[in-house]
Design a protein around this motif. Structure first.
Motif, PDB file in Angstrom:
ATOM      1  N   ALA A 771       0.833  -1.201   0.000  1.00 43.11           N
ATOM      2  CA  ALA A 771       0.000   0.000   0.000  1.00 43.11           C
ATOM      3  C   ALA A 771       0.872   1.258   0.000  1.00 43.11           C
ATOM      4  N   ARG A 772       1.968   1.181   0.732  1.00 41.68           N
ATOM      5  CA  ARG A 772       2.885   2.328   0.743  1.00 41.68           C
ATOM      6  C   ARG A 772       3.402   2.604  -0.665  1.00 41.68           C
ATOM      7  N   THR A 773       3.835   1.557  -1.338  1.00 39.83           N
ATOM      8  CA  THR A 773       4.362   1.722  -2.701  1.00 39.83           C
ATOM      9  C   THR A 773       3.302   2.282  -3.634  1.00 39.83           C
ATOM     10  N   GLN A 774       2.090   1.806  -3.506  1.00 38.56           N
ATOM     11  CA  GLN A 774       0.997   2.285  -4.343  1.00 38.56           C
ATOM     12  C   GLN A 774       0.788   3.787  -4.156  1.00 38.56           C
ATOM     13  N   GLN A 775       0.832   4.239  -2.897  1.00 38.44           N
ATOM     14  CA  GLN A 775       0.630   5.665  -2.626  1.00 38.44           C
ATOM     15  C   GLN A 775       1.804   6.500  -3.143  1.00 38.44           C
ATOM     16  N   LEU A 776       3.008   5.988  -3.032  1.00 36.40           N
ATOM     17  CA  LEU A 776       4.165   6.730  -3.552  1.00 36.40           C
ATOM     18  C   LEU A 776       4.078   6.870  -5.069  1.00 36.40           C
ATOM     19  N   LYS A 777       3.624   5.806  -5.731  1.00 29.73           N
ATOM     20  CA  LYS A 777       3.467   5.903  -7.185  1.00 29.73           C
ATOM     21  C   LYS A 777       2.381   6.909  -7.545  1.00 29.73           C
ATOM     22  N   ARG A 778       1.297   6.931  -6.755  1.00 33.57           N
ATOM     23  CA  ARG A 778       0.246   7.925  -6.977  1.00 33.57           C
ATOM     24  C   ARG A 778       0.812   9.339  -6.824  1.00 33.57           C
ATOM     25  N   MET A 779       1.596   9.531  -5.787  1.00 31.95           N
ATOM     26  CA  MET A 779       2.171  10.844  -5.560  1.00 31.95           C
ATOM     27  C   MET A 779       3.093  11.247  -6.694  1.00 31.95           C
ATOM     28  N   MET A 780       3.887  10.323  -7.193  1.00 32.85           N
ATOM     29  CA  MET A 780       4.869  10.636  -8.236  1.00 32.85           C
ATOM     30  C   MET A 780       4.221  10.984  -9.573  1.00 32.85           C
ATOM     31  N   GLU A 781       2.922  10.685  -9.729  1.00 33.37           N
ATOM     32  CA  GLU A 781       2.221  11.089 -10.949  1.00 33.37           C
ATOM     33  C   GLU A 781       2.133  12.606 -11.051  1.00 33.37           C
ATOM     34  N   ASN A 782       2.128  13.271  -9.904  1.00 35.76           N
ATOM     35  CA  ASN A 782       1.953  14.730  -9.879  1.00 35.76           C
ATOM     36  C   ASN A 782       3.106  15.470  -9.216  1.00 35.76           C
ATOM     37  N   GLN A 783       3.904  14.771  -8.447  1.00 34.54           N
ATOM     38  CA  GLN A 783       4.996  15.414  -7.717  1.00 34.54           C
ATOM     39  C   GLN A 783       6.316  15.105  -8.414  1.00 34.54           C
ATOM     40  N   GLN A 784       6.922  16.112  -9.028  1.00 34.84           N
ATOM     41  CA  GLN A 784       8.128  15.874  -9.820  1.00 34.84           C
ATOM     42  C   GLN A 784       9.414  16.197  -9.081  1.00 34.84           C
ATOM     43  N   HIS A 785       9.310  16.665  -7.836  1.00 34.56           N
ATOM     44  CA  HIS A 785      10.512  17.118  -7.136  1.00 34.56           C
ATOM     45  C   HIS A 785      10.952  16.183  -6.007  1.00 34.56           C
ATOM     46  N   ASP A 786      10.318  15.033  -5.867  1.00 34.25           N
ATOM     47  CA  ASP A 786      10.615  14.129  -4.751  1.00 34.25           C
ATOM     48  C   ASP A 786      11.683  13.123  -5.167  1.00 34.25           C
ATOM     49  N   TYR A 787      12.903  13.470  -4.897  1.00 30.57           N
ATOM     50  CA  TYR A 787      14.034  12.607  -5.254  1.00 30.57           C
ATOM     51  C   TYR A 787      14.011  11.300  -4.473  1.00 30.57           C
ATOM     52  N   ASP A 788      13.837  11.388  -3.155  1.00 28.79           N
ATOM     53  CA  ASP A 788      13.947  10.211  -2.297  1.00 28.79           C
ATOM     54  C   ASP A 788      12.916   9.148  -2.674  1.00 28.79           C
ATOM     55  N   SER A 789      11.685   9.562  -2.943  1.00 28.95           N
ATOM     56  CA  SER A 789      10.652   8.591  -3.310  1.00 28.95           C
ATOM     57  C   SER A 789      10.976   7.929  -4.644  1.00 28.95           C
ATOM     58  N   ALA A 790      11.521   8.700  -5.571  1.00 31.91           N
ATOM     59  CA  ALA A 790      11.886   8.139  -6.872  1.00 31.91           C
ATOM     60  C   ALA A 790      12.957   7.066  -6.713  1.00 31.91           C
ATOM     61  N   VAL A 791      13.974   7.320  -5.898  1.00 30.72           N
ATOM     62  CA  VAL A 791      15.039   6.327  -5.692  1.00 30.72           C
ATOM     63  C   VAL A 791      14.498   5.097  -4.983  1.00 30.72           C
ATOM     64  N   LEU A 792      13.640   5.324  -3.996  1.00 30.86           N
ATOM     65  CA  LEU A 792      13.048   4.188  -3.278  1.00 30.86           C
ATOM     66  C   LEU A 792      12.255   3.303  -4.228  1.00 30.86           C
ATOM     67  N   LEU A 793      11.446   3.896  -5.083  1.00 26.81           N
ATOM     68  CA  LEU A 793      10.661   3.121  -6.036  1.00 26.81           C
ATOM     69  C   LEU A 793      11.553   2.420  -7.054  1.00 26.81           C
ATOM     70  N   ALA A 794      12.656   3.053  -7.428  1.00 26.53           N
ATOM     71  CA  ALA A 794      13.600   2.414  -8.353  1.00 26.53           C
ATOM     72  C   ALA A 794      14.221   1.178  -7.715  1.00 26.53           C
ATOM     73  N   LYS A 795      14.592   1.292  -6.446  1.00 28.03           N
ATOM     74  CA  LYS A 795      15.191   0.145  -5.747  1.00 28.03           C
ATOM     75  C   LYS A 795      14.188  -0.989  -5.611  1.00 28.03           C
ATOM     76  N   GLN A 796      12.936  -0.643  -5.299  1.00 32.13           N
ATOM     77  CA  GLN A 796      11.913  -1.691  -5.165  1.00 32.13           C
ATOM     78  C   GLN A 796      11.689  -2.406  -6.496  1.00 32.13           C
ATOM     79  N   ALA A 797      11.635  -1.632  -7.567  1.00 31.48           N
ATOM     80  CA  ALA A 797      11.448  -2.243  -8.890  1.00 31.48           C
ATOM     81  C   ALA A 797      12.634  -3.118  -9.248  1.00 31.48           C
ATOM     82  N   LEU A 798      13.820  -2.677  -8.889  1.00 32.98           N
ATOM     83  CA  LEU A 798      15.022  -3.461  -9.184  1.00 32.98           C
ATOM     84  C   LEU A 798      15.012  -4.772  -8.410  1.00 32.98           C
ATOM     85  N   SER A 799      14.580  -4.706  -7.152  1.00 34.73           N
ATOM     86  CA  SER A 799      14.495  -5.923  -6.334  1.00 34.73           C
ATOM     87  C   SER A 799      13.498  -6.905  -6.916  1.00 34.73           C
TER      88      SER A 799
END
Length: 906
Positions: A771-799
């Motif tokens: 659920a956390r990941t789902q909400q971060l992806k929702r946020m990233m649809e509109n929030q373009q300045h969140d570096y930390d969330s982008a890296v976290l989602l990249a690591k999760q996708a890589l895993s």
């Protein structure tokens, strides 16, 4: 030659004054009392002293009354003071008549004659003023210092610059010979030095004049004007403030303040003191023109010219408008008019050059700057104007030569010296090239930023050339500065540029390096490169509102997460009736009083462009852009493109906005603050109301927000604030309810913090990673300045083995900052999994620059990447560097053996 007037006439005037004095004394009951005793009885100083005090304090009407009572030995000083009081209140004709009535011989009455000449010059009678001053100077063995300086100044004004050297030098010699002690005369010697380009001496002399008499208002303002000419606004402001501390109604100082602030308040006050003050009228007209209020400016221009037909500033403003509209016959008439009384006046052409430069018409600005220099080769500001506009055209070598010539002769000009310092900075920068761009950036940016910037700018070129059917003049020069001050100076000549982080001049783009910027650098770069197309399509004639509107619109076209989402601000603006008519959209930029105002000016401009694209089609937008390449009224352009008056277009736009507001359907409470953004509208927008909720976690706030959502169920801010407070109290389930409602009300909200961000934090605390990941992806649809969330989602996708998704979020993180280690480490892992050797080389090259903690490991990784990419020599060079630091590092030794074997063909 004037001869002394008849004694009988003088006697008559003396008798008249005595009669007036008698009448006053009779009324006061002090007829038989001697004059000095009368003053004592009245509790006042002698009339002259009292009048001078009133004049200096700004009590001009009372001063006039007191000066009229001066007689005897002080009569001449009283007449001088009275005429100056008349001048400060706009009663120029009264002052001139008074002096003409009193002066018998210009040469004999040298002080009064000089004042008469100054009043005549103020009212555009330079020829007659010159005749009077010539008589004063030539027929007196030791003419007043003021007469010498005013004569020299006027000779320069009428184009006799060589002749002006004599009287100006004579005034300076008088000081050098120890014959000048009075503050007013010292200030005049300072002015003479200024007029002869002896700026250092002028500064010292103004300092001395104000030290001898801190109440010398004229000296204080002249000193401030000298600083203003050199773009030294902090010291100029001190001088103007010093004058206003003595006399808050001193118009010349108020005018100086207005020139610094760009506001109309000080000018309005100055005009309330003297509605006929030509400099105040000129300055007001100039500010109105800068604010695109040309019709309002005309009123002040004509008022100034009615008083002084020789107002160079007013005539240059009129000539500029004629030239911009290519009304060359009218321009020629105005130019001839100036030449008739001030031939070869460089300031006339310099003002026009400056105006064209401010309007991004750099080619024309260069032409007028050259005319200014041709009129007077020693007009150093003309050389600065030429150099500044040349470099904005990308002609940097020629521009630098002009700036260096200006600096060699006027090293006190802050703009000139600043610009040259930036060239020194650029000498240490790397120059990189693509097919259509030449880019200069720091050596660090050349390693870290360039690998990601190069493909982006060429993507922009390919996309927009096809889309607009237009190919700009290339190469386009891009300069990326790692110091904000250097960016500001390169862009506008001064170190303070406000919230701007990128500027396009048509053929040149300047940017702040992402290393010092907390914003999406890719969006900013794309935005500025759109300007390259639209400005060149219109020969830099495009109004700012349309240029910015198209650039913001193209942001959303390029990437779905880019662009401005200001739903709440739009609703608030409509409710507060803040939307500007389309015909006045430029005023949203020039009249912005805050970053919030400026940000909304960008947003409304974008809305108009979006309206055109959606309702009329993209082709109509391009057609409108092309209209601005023509010289015609904006209303005519809209009629041509949309087949309707601009007023009807505006009404249709308003209706469209109303429908959009209805679709947004959010309640905006008047107690909520607008989101605060920065970085030219590109930076992260902080939600001030939500931040308050983070700071104030208390029962009263909860109660208030509960009442608000009960009163207005679609109160986004109330739901968000309540959700934040409940989250902090760990009332997670209730918090989720309000945060989900808020998200449903404004699903594309891009401020910080947003409902999805807070929801992600709740799910993190609850251990619900999916659920956390789902909400971060929702946020990233509109929030373009969140570096930390982008890296976290990249690591999760890589895993999860999803390298495509991981790479997408890596790119999102890189768009915010390519200067942090973790994003490159993730990207290097993606390269390894996808066996992308060139990508691995790119990432490890960057990591070698960024990784200060383990340089040996970084060099070894890079060497291996080079080996895998077939770059054996580069591998060997890097591994030897690693072994120099850690000779016993076994992994490095193994890579070295591989490199040697590969070089030997094994």
């Amino acid at each position: 030659m004037n001869y002394p007037k008849q004694t009988a006439r003088s006697m008559h005037k003396n008798t008249r004054r005595q009669g007036l004095a008698l009448a006053v004394c009779l009324a006061l009951g002090v007829l038989s009392t001697p004059l000095h005793a009368q003053d004592a009885l009245l509790g006042t100083e002698p009339p002259l002293e009292r009048a001078q005090q009133l004049l200096n304090a700004g009590s001009y009407i009372a001063a006039i009354d007191s000066f009229q009572r001066v007689s005897g030995f002080d009569e001449e000083a009283g007449l001088l003071g009275l005429s100056r009081a008349y001048g400060l209140t706009g009663q120029y004709e009264e002052g001139i008549a008074l002096l003409e009535d009193e002066i018998g011989s210009y040469a004999i009455s040298a002080v009064l004659s000089t004042q008469l000449a100054e009043l005549l010059r103020t009212t555009g009678q330079s020829a007659r003023a010159l005749e009077i001053l010539e008589e004063v100077v030539t027929e007196n063995t030791t003419p007043p210092v003021r007469a010498l300086v005013q004569y020299g100044s006027l000779l320069q004004f009428v184009g006799r610059r060589d002749e002006a050297i004599g009287p100006l030098s004579a005034a300076i010699s008088r000081y050098d010979n120890g014959m000048v002690f009075d503050s007013e005369e010292i200030a005049m010697v300072a002015l003479a030095s200024w007029l002869l380009d002896r700026f250092h001496d002028a500064n010292s002399l103004f300092s001395e004049a104000t030290r001898v008499d801190p109440n010398n208002l004229e000296a204080q303002v002249l000193w401030g004007d000298l600083f203003m000419e050199k773009f030294n606004t902090p010291d100029a402001e001190k001088s103007y403030d010093a004058a206003l501390a003595v006399n808050r109604r001193y118009a010349p100082a108020l005018i100086g303040q207005a020139r610094i602030s760009g506001g109309e308040r000080s000018l309005s006050f100055a005009l309330s003191v003297n509605e006929r003050d030509v400099k105040a009228l000129e300055t007001m007209a100039t500010l109105l023109v800068l604010n695109n209020r040309q019709e309002d400016a005309e009123e002040f221009i004509e008022a100034a010219l009615e008083i002084n037909p020789e107002s160079i500033t007013s005539l240059s403003l009129k000539a500029t408008q004629a030239a911009m509209k290519e009304e060359f016959a009218e321009y020629a008439q105005l130019e001839a008019r100036v030449k008739s009384f001030s031939p070869n006046n460089p300031h006339f052409y310099g003002d026009i050059a400056d105006a064209f430069g401010n309007n991004y018409r750099f080619t024309e600005a260069v032409g007028y700057a050259r005319q200014a220099i041709a009129a007077d080769p020693n007009y150093w500001q003309g050389h600065t104007l030429l150099g500044t506009n040349l470099i904005r055209l990308g002609e940097e070598e020629a521009g630098r030569e002009s700036l260096e010539l200006a600096f060699d002769n006027d090293p006190f000009n802050v703009m000139t010296s600043n610009m040259l310092k930036v060239f020194d900075t650029l000498e240490g920068y790397a120059t990189l090239r693509t097919e259509h761009f030449e880019v200069r950036m720091s050596q660090s940016d050349a390693i870290v930023l360039w690998p990601y910037m190069a493909p982006l700018i060429e993507e922009n070129w390919a996309t927009l050339t096809e889309k607009y059917g237009f190919e700009p003049e290339a190469p386009v020069l891009i300069e990326v500065f790692d110091r904000t001050e250097d960016f500001a100076v390169r862009s506008v000549g001064l170190p303070d540029i406000g919230p701007l982080v990128g500027i396009c001049f048509g053929k040149v783009v300047t940017l702040i390096s992402p290393a010092t910027l907390d914003a999406n650098w890719q969006e900013i770069l794309w935005h500025e490169l759109v300007h390259v197309f639209t400005l060149q399509m219109t020969n830099n004639r495009m109004p700012r509102w349309l240029s910015e509107g198209v650039s913001v619109w193209e942001e959303r076209e390029a990437r779905p997460e880019w662009g401005r989402r200001q739903g709440i601000e739009l609703v608030r603006a409509v409710e507060d009736e803040k939307l500007l008519p389309v015909a006045k959209l430029n005023e949203g930029f020039t009249g912005a009083n805050s970053n919030e105002d400026l940000g909304f000016a960008y947003f409304q401009s974008y809305l108009v462009v979006d309206f055109i694209a959606k309702e009329y089609g993209f082709e109509k937008m391009v057609e409108l852009i092309n209209q601005y390449a023509l010289i015609k009224e904006e209303s005519e352009m809209f009629s041509t493109v949309f087949n309707m008056p601009i007023e009807e277009f505006d009404a249709n736009f308003r209706s469209w906005v109303d429908r959009r507001v209805d679709e947004i359907n959010v309640y905006v409470h008047n107690e909520d603050a607008a989101d605060e953004g920065a970085a030219h509208g590109h930076g992260q927008r902080e939600n001030s109301s939500a931040v308050l909720a983070e700071l104030y976690n208390n029962a009263s706030l909860k109660q208030h927000m509960r009442q608000r959502v009960q009163d207005q169920p679609r109160d986004f801010q109330a739901h968000l604030q309540l959700g934040i407070v409940l989250f902090k109290e760990e009332s997670f389930e209730e918090a989720k309810v309000h945060l989900e409602i808020a998200d449903g009300i404004l699903p594309d909200y891009s401020g910080y913090p947003s409902p999805p961000l807070v929801l992600s934090q709740i799910y993190e605390r609850q251990g619900n990673e999916a659920a956390r990941t789902q909400q971060l992806k929702r946020m990233m649809e509109n929030q373009q300045h969140d570096y930390d969330s982008a890296v976290l989602l990249a690591k999760q996708a890589l895993s999860a083995g999803n390298t495509d998704e991981a790479d997408y979020y890596v790119q999102r993180a890189l768009s915010v900052s390519p200067y942090r280690l973790d994003v490159h480490q993730v990207s290097a892992q993606i390269a390894a999994l996808t066996e992308n050797a060139p990508m691995a080389v790119r990432e490890f090259e960057v990591l070698v620059t960024l990784d200060r903690n383990d340089p040996v490991e970084a060099r070894t990784n890079l060497a291996e990447a080079y080996m895998n990419n077939g770059q054996t020599q580069e591998a060997k060079r890097n591994i030897l560097t690693a072994l120099e630091i850690a000779p016993s590092y076994q992994r490095a030794q193994q890579v070295l053996l591989k490199a040697v074997d590969s070089a030997n063909g094994q």
